[in-house]
Design an enzyme around this catalytic site. Structure first.
Site, PDB file in Angstrom:
ATOM      1  CG  LEU A 107      12.054 -26.431 -28.121  1.00 58.73           C
ATOM      2  CD1 LEU A 107      12.327 -26.048 -29.573  1.00 58.73           C
ATOM      3  CD2 LEU A 107      10.559 -26.715 -27.950  1.00 58.73           C
ATOM      4  CB  THR A 122       3.794 -35.084  -8.745  1.00 60.37           C
ATOM      5  OG1 THR A 122       3.579 -36.498  -8.838  1.00 60.37           O
ATOM      6  CG2 THR A 122       5.026 -34.891  -7.873  1.00 60.37           C
ATOM      7  CE1 TYR A 168       8.398 -35.595 -11.356  1.00 63.23           C
ATOM      8  CE2 TYR A 168       7.002 -37.248 -10.288  1.00 63.23           C
ATOM      9  CZ  TYR A 168       7.134 -36.103 -11.058  1.00 63.23           C
ATOM     10  OH  TYR A 168       6.018 -35.464 -11.530  1.00 63.23           O
TER      11      TYR A 168
END
Ligand code: UDP
Length: 326
Positions: A33, A116, A140
């Site tokens: 979360l 990605t 990333y």
């Protein structure tokens, strides 16, 4: 089939959980979360925890008979990855290895990985197919490519079968209006424009209008979230049926410019909003479009939301629902 969805409280993960559960799978979500929302997990069991927590994973895999794992729990902000690479390598790479090692320990043999287009770096040609040189230009992209390499080695050495699915621009929302994109901070084009249209945001800034494209703004390949999720289910079936690992680029194969997206939001929402021209965003290539023909031919994948309007309608529906609840 019993599937653990890691990061199932986030944007793509929550749509995946819904699609799996409504098609009859047993779904368990594991999410810390940090970026996801508990109320986005509307189906199956929810476990709050971190994918880097080996003891927790041991417990989850001991208590549940899991057939496959889908992994969506990554940090995704390119700019942040440049200034905080440790955060990106730790979570996106090291913690993913913790997850994979726990899977091996419990003999779970199938893994679907959110990769990605950023693994390709600056495009050398377009549309980008799977053979394109992989040369990330930020931490990333590196962290994701490193996991792809790890998966290739784990396949060879340990027989762990995986699918690396390289998303171009995931967009849109659950057509039922239950789920949508809720990033904080929001950096993605479509939700930002929708927020400008709904009055949540003062304006939308266009990052550069002097690119070598038809209208001077950047072109991207927006693929609907449910189409992406469908590709995950098909890829899982494929690696199970064929006892193999695969890598696919996933997009619509159609590029839309920032200006076209703005025009489409005006059309769909019927709202006017302020558009400001700003400098280019560092690291943005002019055109990023996927060649998804391999996924289409091998998986039989066929995106349904091929028109920009249809993607934006679902996202606008979510924006209106979200505002109504505030
Ligand atoms: N963009 C923009 N204004 C914004 C956010 C994004 O003009 O406020 C542009 C961005 O430069 C890129 C496109 O919209 O050309 C898509 O950006 P996004 O961050 O949604 O996805 P990316 O392609 O970076 O993964």
């Amino acid at each position: 089939m019993s599937i653990l969805v890691v990061g199932g409280a986030g944007y793509i993960g929550s749509h995946m959980v819904k699609q799996l559960a409504t098609s009859g799978a047993d779904v368990i979500t594991l999410d810390n979360l940090s970026h996801g929302y508990r109320d986005a997990v509307r189906y199956g069991e929810f476990i709050e925890g971190d994918l880097g927590d080996a003891a927790l994973l041991d417990q989850v895999f001991s208590e549940h008979s899991i057939d496959a794992v889908m992994h969506f729990a990554a940090f995704i902000e390119v700019g942040e990855s440049v200034v905080k690479p440790a955060k990106y390598y730790r979570n996106n790479f090291c913690n993913t290895q913790v997850l994979l090692d726990a899977m091996l320990k419990h003999d779970i043999g199938y893994f679907i990985f959110s990769s990605t287009a950023a693994i390709f770096g600056e495009p050398e040609y377009t549309p980008i197919d799977e053979k394109h040189r992989k040369h990330p230009i930020n931490p990333y992209g590196h962290s994701k490519l490193m996991v792809e390499q790890l998966l290739s080695d784990y396949d060879n050495a340990y027989g762990l079968r995986s699918a690396c699915l390289r998303y171009f621009n995931a967009a849109g929302a659950d057509p039922d209006g239950e789920l949508g994109e809720r990033h904080v901070p929001e950096t993605h084009l479509i939700p930002l424009i929708l927020q400008a249209a709904s009055g949540r945001r003062y304006d939308i800034k266009v990052f550069g209008n002097d690119y070598a494209t038809d209208d001077g703004t950047c072109v991207r390949d927006y693929v609907h979230i449910n189409d992406l999720c469908e590709a995950h289910s098909l890829a899982l079936k494929y690696i199970q049926d064929n006892d193999t690992s695969v890598q696919y680029n996933l997009g619509n194969g159609k590029g839309f410019s920032v200006q076209q997206v703005i025009d489409s939001v005006r059309e769909v929402s019927g709202k006017g909003f302020k558009v400001t021209h700003d400098a280019r965003r560092p690291g943005d290539p002019a055109i990023l479009v996927a060649d998804s023909s391999l996924a289409m031919s091998e998986l039989g994948w066929q995106p349904k939301h091929t028109e920009l309007e249809s993607i934006i309608e679902t996202a606008w529906n979510w924006e209106i629902n979200f505002l109504a609840k505030q």
